[in-house]
Design a protein around this motif. Sequence first.
Motif, short mmCIF file in Angstrom:
data_model
loop_
_atom_site.label_atom_id
_atom_site.label_comp_id
_atom_site.label_asym_id
_atom_site.label_seq_id
_atom_site.Cartn_x
_atom_site.Cartn_y
_atom_site.Cartn_z
N TYR A 93 8.54 -0.92 -5.32
CA TYR A 93 7.87 -1.42 -4.21
C TYR A 93 7.10 -0.42 -3.40
CZ TYR A 93 6.64 -3.56 0.45
OH TYR A 93 6.03 -3.83 1.60
N GLY A 94 7.87 0.59 -3.10
CA GLY A 94 7.57 1.75 -2.31
C GLY A 94 5.93 2.30 -2.91
N MET A 95 6.16 2.64 -4.24
CA MET A 95 5.16 3.07 -4.89
C MET A 95 3.93 2.18 -5.44
SD MET A 95 5.99 6.35 -5.34
CE MET A 95 4.73 6.86 -6.39
N SER A 98 3.68 -0.97 -1.03
CA SER A 98 3.51 -0.35 0.46
C SER A 98 2.21 -0.37 1.20
CB SER A 98 4.51 0.50 0.64
OG SER A 98 4.10 1.50 0.32
N ALA A 99 2.11 -0.77 2.34
CA ALA A 99 0.83 -0.29 2.95
C ALA A 99 0.43 1.14 2.89
CB ALA A 99 0.90 -0.96 4.21
N LEU A 100 1.54 2.10 3.01
CA LEU A 100 1.28 3.30 3.10
C LEU A 100 0.75 3.89 2.01
CD1 LEU A 100 1.50 6.06 4.60
CD2 LEU A 100 4.14 6.17 4.00
N THR A 101 1.39 3.38 0.80
CA THR A 101 0.87 3.90 -0.60
C THR A 101 -0.69 3.18 -0.90
OG1 THR A 101 3.09 3.71 -1.73
CG2 THR A 101 1.37 3.49 -3.07
N ARG A 102 -0.92 2.04 -0.32
CA ARG A 102 -2.42 1.87 -0.70
C ARG A 102 -3.18 2.63 0.43
NH1 ARG A 102 -0.02 -3.43 -0.26
NH2 ARG A 102 -0.53 -3.66 1.89
N MET A 104 -2.96 5.88 1.04
CA MET A 104 -3.03 7.28 0.86
C MET A 104 -3.23 7.23 -1.02
SD MET A 104 -2.51 9.09 3.12
CE MET A 104 -1.57 9.38 4.72
N SER A 105 -3.58 6.13 -1.53
CA SER A 105 -3.99 6.11 -2.81
C SER A 105 -5.06 6.91 -3.42
CB SER A 105 -4.35 4.69 -3.37
OG SER A 105 -5.43 4.12 -2.76
N GLY A 106 -5.82 7.39 -2.64
CA GLY A 106 -7.09 8.31 -3.01
C GLY A 106 -6.74 9.60 -3.03
N PHE A 107 -5.58 10.04 -2.38
CA PHE A 107 -5.33 11.54 -2.32
C PHE A 107 -4.17 11.69 -3.35
CE2 PHE A 107 -6.87 9.94 1.63
CZ PHE A 107 -8.34 10.57 1.88
N ALA A 108 -4.47 12.91 -4.28
CA ALA A 108 -3.30 13.39 -5.17
C ALA A 108 -2.16 13.72 -4.56
CB ALA A 108 -3.90 14.32 -6.23
N GLN A 109 -2.33 14.70 -3.65
CA GLN A 109 -1.32 15.39 -2.93
C GLN A 109 -0.49 14.33 -2.12
OE1 GLN A 109 -4.40 16.49 -2.65
NE2 GLN A 109 -4.34 18.34 -3.60
N ALA A 110 -1.11 13.28 -1.38
CA ALA A 110 -0.23 12.27 -0.83
C ALA A 110 0.50 11.52 -1.78
CB ALA A 110 -1.12 11.29 0.03
#
Length: 171
Positions: A93-95, A98-102, A104-110
């Motif tokens: 779910y987290g990966m 989650s809203a945080l994952t969506r 940060m989805s454009g940044f590889a380090q994130a």
Amino acid sequence: MTTMPPVESQATQQDEWEDGAQGPEFKPLTREEAQQWRSRQPVFSVWRLVGVQLLAGLAAGLLGWLLMQSASVGWSVLYGAASVVIPSALMAYGMTSSALTRLMSGFAQAAFIGFLFWEGIKVLLVIAMLWMAPKVVPELNWLGLLAGLVVVLKVYWLGLWTQTRRSNENG
């Protein structure tokens, strides 16, 4: 007693692994080539893996109960399986959702930091569940708990094996 003649080196080409050796030049794929490559790759669902883990855990619990004719063994196996399935579902779910994952989805380090974060949460939850096992499961059977844990963990290998097999079939 005869002595062997000295061996002379006949290496005339530079070793491929030597520092400074030039490899083939990298050629990035065009948009069309990348789309073709993606279309040939099998789709992998983390949720499917969690679902198969759940089914394997339920089957192991039922099998443990039937073979040992003991409800405590069945519950122990189920709790061991749940100690893997629940944290895996939370990480999935987290990966994926989650809203945080969506965000940060454009940044590889994130994305990498997010993976480490959810993996840490997963490990801590597994440890907490195993710590609480004697309090949650009456007459806990540690071998049953371990069996449930191992059976569900082996589902990862099954998923890897089927994924590799599908990749080989697609070229």
